[in-house]
Motif scaffolding. Sequence first.
Motif, mmCIF file in Angstrom:
data_model
loop_
_atom_site.group_PDB
_atom_site.id
_atom_site.type_symbol
_atom_site.label_atom_id
_atom_site.label_comp_id
_atom_site.label_asym_id
_atom_site.label_seq_id
_atom_site.Cartn_x
_atom_site.Cartn_y
_atom_site.Cartn_z
ATOM 1 N N ARG A 1 170.044 11.019 76.762
ATOM 2 C CA ARG A 1 170.209 12.133 77.531
ATOM 3 C C ARG A 1 170.531 12.146 79.008
ATOM 4 O O ARG A 1 170.783 12.771 79.675
ATOM 5 N N ASP A 2 170.558 11.054 79.680
ATOM 6 C CA ASP A 2 170.953 10.694 80.974
ATOM 7 C C ASP A 2 172.158 10.932 81.209
ATOM 8 O O ASP A 2 173.386 10.628 80.106
ATOM 9 N N PRO A 3 172.659 11.561 82.442
ATOM 10 C CA PRO A 3 174.416 11.710 82.716
ATOM 11 C C PRO A 3 174.934 10.271 82.498
ATOM 12 O O PRO A 3 174.447 9.275 83.052
ATOM 13 N N VAL A 4 176.220 10.304 82.149
ATOM 14 C CA VAL A 4 176.938 8.915 82.051
ATOM 15 C C VAL A 4 177.356 8.746 83.440
ATOM 16 O O VAL A 4 178.099 9.653 83.901
ATOM 17 N N THR A 5 177.340 7.283 83.710
ATOM 18 C CA THR A 5 177.985 7.224 85.306
ATOM 19 C C THR A 5 178.969 6.096 84.851
ATOM 20 O O THR A 5 178.770 5.216 83.992
ATOM 21 N N SER A 6 180.026 6.109 85.681
ATOM 22 C CA SER A 6 180.959 5.239 85.421
ATOM 23 C C SER A 6 182.177 5.077 86.408
ATOM 24 O O SER A 6 182.422 6.471 87.040
ATOM 25 N N ASP A 7 182.920 4.038 86.574
ATOM 26 C CA ASP A 7 184.096 4.084 87.450
ATOM 27 C C ASP A 7 185.440 3.918 86.725
ATOM 28 O O ASP A 7 186.417 3.765 87.077
ATOM 29 N N ILE A 8 185.359 4.149 85.106
ATOM 30 C CA ILE A 8 186.555 4.322 84.334
ATOM 31 C C ILE A 8 187.448 5.640 84.812
ATOM 32 O O ILE A 8 186.938 6.559 85.167
ATOM 33 N N PRO A 9 188.827 5.528 84.816
ATOM 34 C CA PRO A 9 189.496 6.682 84.968
ATOM 35 C C PRO A 9 189.294 7.836 84.067
ATOM 36 O O PRO A 9 189.543 7.221 82.828
ATOM 37 N N VAL A 10 188.932 8.931 84.404
ATOM 38 C CA VAL A 10 188.482 9.945 83.576
ATOM 39 C C VAL A 10 189.226 11.309 84.095
ATOM 40 O O VAL A 10 189.114 11.608 85.149
ATOM 41 N N LEU A 11 190.119 12.048 83.025
ATOM 42 C CA LEU A 11 190.614 13.197 83.409
ATOM 43 C C LEU A 11 189.949 14.324 82.772
ATOM 44 O O LEU A 11 189.676 14.054 81.286
ATOM 45 N N ILE A 12 189.179 15.320 83.438
ATOM 46 C CA ILE A 12 188.559 16.212 82.660
ATOM 47 C C ILE A 12 189.340 17.620 82.575
ATOM 48 O O ILE A 12 189.817 17.982 83.788
ATOM 49 N N PHE A 13 189.363 18.444 81.739
ATOM 50 C CA PHE A 13 190.041 19.851 81.623
ATOM 51 C C PHE A 13 188.858 20.780 81.132
ATOM 52 O O PHE A 13 188.022 20.364 80.207
ATOM 53 N N SER A 14 188.975 21.644 81.928
ATOM 54 C CA SER A 14 188.019 22.887 81.417
ATOM 55 C C SER A 14 188.848 24.275 81.360
ATOM 56 O O SER A 14 189.674 24.474 82.197
ATOM 57 N N GLY A 15 188.419 25.147 80.255
ATOM 58 C CA GLY A 15 189.026 26.253 80.188
ATOM 59 C C GLY A 15 188.473 27.258 81.218
ATOM 60 O O GLY A 15 187.036 27.423 80.866
ATOM 61 N N ASN A 16 188.863 28.314 81.831
ATOM 62 C CA ASN A 16 188.156 29.115 82.824
ATOM 63 C C ASN A 16 187.246 30.143 81.963
ATOM 64 O O ASN A 16 186.351 30.710 82.295
ATOM 65 N N LEU A 17 188.022 30.474 80.893
ATOM 66 C CA LEU A 17 187.525 31.475 79.987
ATOM 67 C C LEU A 17 186.724 30.708 78.720
ATOM 68 O O LEU A 17 186.596 31.437 77.688
ATOM 69 N N ASP A 18 186.381 29.761 78.766
ATOM 70 C CA ASP A 18 185.806 28.695 77.685
ATOM 71 C C ASP A 18 184.364 29.536 77.313
ATOM 72 O O ASP A 18 183.414 29.516 78.138
ATOM 73 N N PRO A 19 184.129 29.887 75.980
ATOM 74 C CA PRO A 19 182.796 30.648 75.653
ATOM 75 C C PRO A 19 181.848 29.606 75.535
ATOM 76 O O PRO A 19 180.676 30.158 74.893
ATOM 77 N N VAL A 20 182.106 28.310 75.416
ATOM 78 C CA VAL A 20 180.953 27.388 75.110
ATOM 79 C C VAL A 20 180.652 26.332 75.616
ATOM 80 O O VAL A 20 179.645 25.844 76.296
ATOM 81 N N THR A 21 181.656 25.967 76.612
ATOM 82 C CA THR A 21 181.557 24.548 77.520
ATOM 83 C C THR A 21 182.510 25.093 78.919
ATOM 84 O O THR A 21 183.524 24.630 78.993
ATOM 85 N N PRO A 22 182.041 26.020 79.697
ATOM 86 C CA PRO A 22 182.677 26.555 80.755
ATOM 87 C C PRO A 22 182.743 25.465 81.939
ATOM 88 O O PRO A 22 182.308 24.131 81.739
ATOM 89 N N PRO A 23 183.624 25.879 82.913
ATOM 90 C CA PRO A 23 183.915 24.608 84.170
ATOM 91 C C PRO A 23 182.589 24.029 84.620
ATOM 92 O O PRO A 23 182.686 23.067 84.977
ATOM 93 N N GLN A 24 181.613 24.801 84.629
ATOM 94 C CA GLN A 24 180.266 24.146 85.286
ATOM 95 C C GLN A 24 179.971 22.641 84.632
ATOM 96 O O GLN A 24 179.684 21.751 85.472
ATOM 97 N N GLY A 25 180.299 22.796 83.172
ATOM 98 C CA GLY A 25 179.764 21.245 82.756
ATOM 99 C C GLY A 25 180.761 20.246 83.106
ATOM 100 O O GLY A 25 180.284 19.103 83.301
ATOM 101 N N GLY A 26 182.258 20.468 83.261
ATOM 102 C CA GLY A 26 182.989 19.777 83.812
ATOM 103 C C GLY A 26 182.722 19.303 85.197
ATOM 104 O O GLY A 26 182.836 18.011 85.469
ATOM 105 N N GLU A 27 182.289 20.077 86.065
ATOM 106 C CA GLU A 27 182.034 19.794 87.329
ATOM 107 C C GLU A 27 180.735 18.789 87.232
ATOM 108 O O GLU A 27 180.691 17.981 88.310
ATOM 109 N N GLU A 28 179.816 18.982 86.622
ATOM 110 C CA GLU A 28 178.525 18.105 86.390
ATOM 111 C C GLU A 28 179.031 16.933 86.063
ATOM 112 O O GLU A 28 178.497 15.938 86.694
ATOM 113 N N VAL A 29 179.614 16.659 85.276
ATOM 114 C CA VAL A 29 180.070 15.506 84.541
ATOM 115 C C VAL A 29 180.868 14.627 85.763
ATOM 116 O O VAL A 29 180.747 13.385 85.619
ATOM 117 N N ALA A 30 181.921 15.305 86.309
ATOM 118 C CA ALA A 30 182.659 14.730 87.158
ATOM 119 C C ALA A 30 181.816 13.984 88.279
ATOM 120 O O ALA A 30 182.289 13.105 88.739
#
Length: 428
Positions: free
Chosen positions: A329-358
Amino acid sequence: MVVLPAFDPKTKLEPVFDLAGGPGAASTDGVNFYAKYGRDYRRRHDVVLVDQRGTGKSNGLKVETREKRPQDFLTEMYPVNYVKNLRQILERRADLTQYTTSIAMDDLDDVRAWLGYDRINLIGLSYGTRAALVYMRQHPERVRTVTLMGVAPTYLKMPMYHAQAAARAIDLLFQQCEQETACHQAFPQIRDDWAKVLMQLESEPARAEYAPAGKSPRATVEIQRDIFTEKIRNWMYGRDSASRIPLIIHEAAQGDWTPFLYDAVGPSIPDFIADGMYLSVTCAEDVPFIDREEAAKLNAGNPFGNYRVFQQTRACDLWPQGKIPADYRDPVTSDIPVLIFSGNLDPVTPPQGGEEVAKRLANSRHVIIPQAGHGVNGLSDEGCVDRIVIDFMEKGEARDLDVSCVERMAPPPFVTEVGGKSSDKSKP
């Protein structure tokens, strides 16, 4: 497993491995997309679709049920007898503790090696993002790029925050209805309608007559508050189905359940999920870490309530619990190139989660699609995201990508009339 070959083998680059959501969806269900609308992915990439253990043809952890009656589409998520029976049947052919994401991602690497690929590009939607993150951590040397859509990190504790995300999404949806002339004229008090129907259902379940298409007999069905709100939450995943929500709520508040039943009685997202797989993953990786008292307090007063937490904690009390690594359950850390998309109206995984992971991924970029829900279904120019992802995989770098087309991806107009007529009067 399905491998769709690249069209140009001479200039072929690393393959694409597409990881399905759920947990419990089958990756091979994506074969039609990559054979038709998503053919551009295959210009220079093989596309590999592997059904994760417990899904699809990889010993899918589900049981065939009888043909559903209308009321069966309006029952709770995990009835106790259903869970007990599901476990009893599946344990005849599976050790239900052996379907965790960590195990499955080692499976995936075995498949990669058997196919002879050195490095791969990963694409994951929803739970598929968690699978991709776990693969990154366990096999970093085998990953060239990762694309995540609707991030569900390993520490999310699904479904503890489902209600919070859904309340945020429906508030944004109501705002859009209020700002769209036709929707506001048709439903000038949409928030009052929402409060009214919830209050009515809280007082007592609704009873309505459902008239199936064809020659099937009419049926009287019962609609409970939790079932109603969970249907609304699921319909917010795609902007096409979300466009009918104000109409459904308004008519229900007036006592007409026809629009609701039109959409509710029939296959939906949960019907494509292998329930046993869903429970084997979440009962090991999420639910044990939910403080039930904390969840009840967190979701008190939320229109979507604590329904999902209650359903899944009760089900997991009846389900065997697999083991996960100590650092899972530790956050994943990496320098692999990652592209993250979030939907602003996502009812289950909102943009906050994308920001945290990024924040933990040094070579990542987070792109918020202003009008998207949980994915881009229902938006204009859905191919915008595909073009960005293909460009990303070819360049191997996210920072300089042109992502401007996401700003132009528009939702459909709200439906304002029973019968499905568009609120956009310029369309036939």
